[in-house]
Scaffold this motif. Structure first.
Motif, PDB file in Angstrom:
ATOM      1  N   THR A  85      38.189  29.106  32.801  1.00 38.19           N
ATOM      2  CA  THR A  85      39.080  28.199  32.071  1.00 38.19           C
ATOM      3  C   THR A  85      40.371  28.926  31.695  1.00 38.19           C
ATOM      4  O   THR A  85      41.472  28.380  31.866  1.00 38.19           O
ATOM      5  CB  THR A  85      38.363  27.685  30.804  1.00 38.19           C
ATOM      6  OG1 THR A  85      37.132  27.101  31.211  1.00 38.19           O
ATOM      7  CG2 THR A  85      39.204  26.642  30.081  1.00 38.19           C
ATOM      8  N   ILE A  86      40.232  30.166  31.207  1.00 37.37           N
ATOM      9  CA  ILE A  86      41.430  30.946  30.853  1.00 37.37           C
ATOM     10  C   ILE A  86      42.265  31.195  32.113  1.00 37.37           C
ATOM     11  O   ILE A  86      43.488  31.008  32.125  1.00 37.37           O
ATOM     12  CB  ILE A  86      41.023  32.278  30.180  1.00 37.37           C
ATOM     13  CG1 ILE A  86      40.396  31.988  28.824  1.00 37.37           C
ATOM     14  CG2 ILE A  86      42.220  33.209  30.032  1.00 37.37           C
ATOM     15  CD1 ILE A  86      39.715  33.194  28.199  1.00 37.37           C
ATOM     16  N   ASN A  87      41.583  31.594  33.204  1.00 36.73           N
ATOM     17  CA  ASN A  87      42.302  31.818  34.471  1.00 36.73           C
ATOM     18  C   ASN A  87      43.052  30.561  34.904  1.00 36.73           C
ATOM     19  O   ASN A  87      44.186  30.631  35.371  1.00 36.73           O
ATOM     20  CB  ASN A  87      41.312  32.204  35.587  1.00 36.73           C
ATOM     21  CG  ASN A  87      40.874  33.652  35.482  1.00 36.73           C
ATOM     22  OD1 ASN A  87      41.442  34.416  34.708  1.00 36.73           O
ATOM     23  ND2 ASN A  87      39.888  34.028  36.266  1.00 36.73           N
ATOM     24  N   HIS A  88      42.374  29.399  34.803  1.00 34.52           N
ATOM     25  CA  HIS A  88      42.988  28.151  35.249  1.00 34.52           C
ATOM     26  C   HIS A  88      44.282  27.878  34.514  1.00 34.52           C
ATOM     27  O   HIS A  88      45.315  27.601  35.115  1.00 34.52           O
ATOM     28  CB  HIS A  88      42.015  26.978  35.037  1.00 34.52           C
ATOM     29  CG  HIS A  88      42.607  25.640  35.403  1.00 34.52           C
ATOM     30  ND1 HIS A  88      43.295  24.873  34.501  1.00 34.52           N
ATOM     31  CD2 HIS A  88      42.640  24.963  36.583  1.00 34.52           C
ATOM     32  CE1 HIS A  88      43.713  23.764  35.100  1.00 34.52           C
ATOM     33  NE2 HIS A  88      43.326  23.798  36.364  1.00 34.52           N
ATOM     34  N   TRP A  89      44.249  27.990  33.183  1.00 38.88           N
ATOM     35  CA  TRP A  89      45.438  27.596  32.411  1.00 38.88           C
ATOM     36  C   TRP A  89      46.548  28.637  32.479  1.00 38.88           C
ATOM     37  O   TRP A  89      47.735  28.285  32.481  1.00 38.88           O
ATOM     38  CB  TRP A  89      45.055  27.220  30.983  1.00 38.88           C
ATOM     39  CG  TRP A  89      44.329  25.891  30.996  1.00 38.88           C
ATOM     40  CD1 TRP A  89      43.029  25.654  30.690  1.00 38.88           C
ATOM     41  CD2 TRP A  89      44.883  24.627  31.417  1.00 38.88           C
ATOM     42  NE1 TRP A  89      42.736  24.330  30.884  1.00 38.88           N
ATOM     43  CE2 TRP A  89      43.843  23.673  31.319  1.00 38.88           C
ATOM     44  CE3 TRP A  89      46.125  24.206  31.875  1.00 38.88           C
ATOM     45  CZ2 TRP A  89      44.033  22.330  31.662  1.00 38.88           C
ATOM     46  CZ3 TRP A  89      46.314  22.864  32.214  1.00 38.88           C
ATOM     47  CH2 TRP A  89      45.272  21.955  32.102  1.00 38.88           C
ATOM     48  N   ILE A  90      46.197  29.935  32.541  1.00 34.99           N
ATOM     49  CA  ILE A  90      47.258  30.948  32.700  1.00 34.99           C
ATOM     50  C   ILE A  90      47.929  30.758  34.062  1.00 34.99           C
ATOM     51  O   ILE A  90      49.154  30.771  34.184  1.00 34.99           O
ATOM     52  CB  ILE A  90      46.700  32.384  32.551  1.00 34.99           C
ATOM     53  CG1 ILE A  90      46.272  32.611  31.102  1.00 34.99           C
ATOM     54  CG2 ILE A  90      47.744  33.421  32.958  1.00 34.99           C
ATOM     55  CD1 ILE A  90      45.677  33.987  30.826  1.00 34.99           C
ATOM     56  N   THR A  91      47.110  30.527  35.112  1.00 33.20           N
ATOM     57  CA  THR A  91      47.696  30.319  36.446  1.00 33.20           C
ATOM     58  C   THR A  91      48.558  29.061  36.449  1.00 33.20           C
ATOM     59  O   THR A  91      49.658  29.066  37.015  1.00 33.20           O
ATOM     60  CB  THR A  91      46.602  30.163  37.529  1.00 33.20           C
ATOM     61  OG1 THR A  91      45.634  31.173  37.339  1.00 33.20           O
ATOM     62  CG2 THR A  91      47.186  30.285  38.921  1.00 33.20           C
ATOM     63  N   LEU A 146      58.937  37.951  37.689  1.00 29.65           N
ATOM     64  CA  LEU A 146      57.715  37.312  37.207  1.00 29.65           C
ATOM     65  C   LEU A 146      56.686  37.261  38.336  1.00 29.65           C
ATOM     66  O   LEU A 146      55.470  37.402  38.107  1.00 29.65           O
ATOM     67  CB  LEU A 146      58.041  35.893  36.708  1.00 29.65           C
ATOM     68  CG  LEU A 146      56.901  35.127  36.054  1.00 29.65           C
ATOM     69  CD1 LEU A 146      56.420  35.844  34.790  1.00 29.65           C
ATOM     70  CD2 LEU A 146      57.336  33.703  35.695  1.00 29.65           C
ATOM     71  N   GLY A 147      57.197  37.102  39.572  1.00 29.34           N
ATOM     72  CA  GLY A 147      56.326  37.017  40.747  1.00 29.34           C
ATOM     73  C   GLY A 147      55.417  38.227  40.889  1.00 29.34           C
ATOM     74  O   GLY A 147      54.281  38.097  41.346  1.00 29.34           O
ATOM     75  N   PHE A 148      55.895  39.398  40.462  1.00 32.02           N
ATOM     76  CA  PHE A 148      55.060  40.599  40.558  1.00 32.02           C
ATOM     77  C   PHE A 148      53.774  40.409  39.742  1.00 32.02           C
ATOM     78  O   PHE A 148      52.672  40.714  40.213  1.00 32.02           O
ATOM     79  CB  PHE A 148      55.845  41.816  40.042  1.00 32.02           C
ATOM     80  CG  PHE A 148      55.006  43.043  39.914  1.00 32.02           C
ATOM     81  CD1 PHE A 148      54.587  43.734  41.044  1.00 32.02           C
ATOM     82  CD2 PHE A 148      54.590  43.494  38.669  1.00 32.02           C
ATOM     83  CE1 PHE A 148      53.792  44.865  40.933  1.00 32.02           C
ATOM     84  CE2 PHE A 148      53.793  44.619  38.542  1.00 32.02           C
ATOM     85  CZ  PHE A 148      53.382  45.307  39.679  1.00 32.02           C
ATOM     86  N   PHE A 149      53.913  39.852  38.527  1.00 29.92           N
ATOM     87  CA  PHE A 149      52.732  39.654  37.676  1.00 29.92           C
ATOM     88  C   PHE A 149      51.889  38.478  38.185  1.00 29.92           C
ATOM     89  O   PHE A 149      50.666  38.488  38.102  1.00 29.92           O
ATOM     90  CB  PHE A 149      53.163  39.431  36.218  1.00 29.92           C
ATOM     91  CG  PHE A 149      53.921  40.611  35.672  1.00 29.92           C
ATOM     92  CD1 PHE A 149      53.254  41.787  35.348  1.00 29.92           C
ATOM     93  CD2 PHE A 149      55.298  40.579  35.533  1.00 29.92           C
ATOM     94  CE1 PHE A 149      53.943  42.899  34.885  1.00 29.92           C
ATOM     95  CE2 PHE A 149      56.000  41.682  35.077  1.00 29.92           C
ATOM     96  CZ  PHE A 149      55.319  42.852  34.745  1.00 29.92           C
ATOM     97  N   VAL A 150      52.571  37.462  38.737  1.00 31.02           N
ATOM     98  CA  VAL A 150      51.846  36.310  39.292  1.00 31.02           C
ATOM     99  C   VAL A 150      51.003  36.764  40.487  1.00 31.02           C
ATOM    100  O   VAL A 150      49.857  36.341  40.650  1.00 31.02           O
ATOM    101  CB  VAL A 150      52.836  35.192  39.695  1.00 31.02           C
ATOM    102  CG1 VAL A 150      52.108  34.030  40.356  1.00 31.02           C
ATOM    103  CG2 VAL A 150      53.609  34.698  38.474  1.00 31.02           C
ATOM    104  N   LEU A 151      51.564  37.656  41.291  1.00 31.46           N
ATOM    105  CA  LEU A 151      50.829  38.215  42.432  1.00 31.46           C
ATOM    106  C   LEU A 151      49.514  38.848  41.962  1.00 31.46           C
ATOM    107  O   LEU A 151      48.433  38.532  42.479  1.00 31.46           O
ATOM    108  CB  LEU A 151      51.712  39.261  43.125  1.00 31.46           C
ATOM    109  CG  LEU A 151      51.063  40.274  44.075  1.00 31.46           C
ATOM    110  CD1 LEU A 151      50.554  39.589  45.338  1.00 31.46           C
ATOM    111  CD2 LEU A 151      52.058  41.360  44.473  1.00 31.46           C
TER     112      LEU A 151
END
Ligand code: HEM
Ligand code: HEM
Length: 175
Positions: free
Chosen positions: A12-18, A51-56
């Motif tokens: 759930t945490i992964n879903h909402w952060i993503t 930001l993409g670096f952290f999104v990766l």
């Protein structure tokens, strides 16, 4: 893989952060594409890339965790709805991986680095693969501008329909 019928707390945490990160990345990418000048485009793209670096990192973690944990059975009331949810969830994850790989590859194959807010840079010397440079750009832009938004609209519309009709097992509150 676990065979749970519910998403775990970490999921759930992964879903909402993503969701937050990806919607921000889409907004920055689309804003860069529509920028009124080259200087503004470069500035917005700089934030997108930083930001993409952290999104990766986060997307890779999230997808590995999903592979480890498995997908709980989804909530469709009909076989068609279940099939649609099955397909859309997996397709979103695949496209997220495509986005976070093609973005950096586009930069590396042009001998550029991922600059992260001026704090540090991440470089991979892949200029020898310049033959795939344009393909990386086309895939990243096409998927980011059309495919991913289309799937997310389907996903969110499906969620709203379930919320209004009443889903048998998971609701948006579960995620
Ligand atoms: C889920 C993650 C991502 C999404 C949704 C996304 C989305 C987009 C979108 C919509 C564009 C717009 C293009 C246009 O209209 O011209 C774009 C461009 C771009 N993105 Fe991403 N992106 C993501 C991740 C990344 C990452 C991780 C990097 C690199 C670290 C990156 C680097 C770039 C670059 C360099 C461009 C410009 C491409 C060009 O000049 O044509 N993106 N992205
Ligand atoms: C208003 C926004 C959103 C709502 C209400 C929502 C709701 C949900 C719900 C209820 C599920 C579980 C479905 C089931 O059990 O069959 C789910 C799964 C999923 N959602 Fe979303 N979602 C939203 C936005 C997003 C966004 C922006 C992304 C992508 C960045 C996303 C990616 C996923 C994925 C990949 C799954 C499959 C399971 C997983 O790996 O987490 N969602 N969502």
């Amino acid at each position: 893989m676990s065979d749970s019928s519910r998403y775990s707390g970490i999921s759930t945490i992964n879903h909402w952060i993503t969701a937050l990160l990806v919607v921000t990345m889409l907004a920055l990418g689309l804003a860069a594409g529509a920028a009124p000048s080259d200087a503004i485009e470069d500035y917005v793209l700089g934030i997108h890339i930083s930001l993409g670096f952290f999104v990766l990192i986060f997307v890779i973690w999230r997808v590995l965790f999903r592979l480890y944990e498995g997908f709980p059975a989804n909530v469709g009331r009909t076989a068609y709805e279940r099939w649609a949810a099955y397909f859309v969830h997996r397709a979103i994850l695949v496209l997220l991986v495509v986005q976070v790989l093609t973005g950096p590859l586009y930069l590396f194959t042009e001998d550029e680095c991922i600059g992260v807010f001026g704090w540090f840079s991440v470089c991979l010397p892949l200029a020898s693969l310049s033959i795939i440079h344009e393909a990386m750009e086309s895939i990243h832009v096409y998927s980011g501008v059309y495919l991913l938004p289309a799937l997310l609209i389907l996903h969110i519309a499906g969620g709203i329909v379930h919320y209004l009709i009443g889903a048998p097992r998971h609701t948006p509150a579960d995620m």
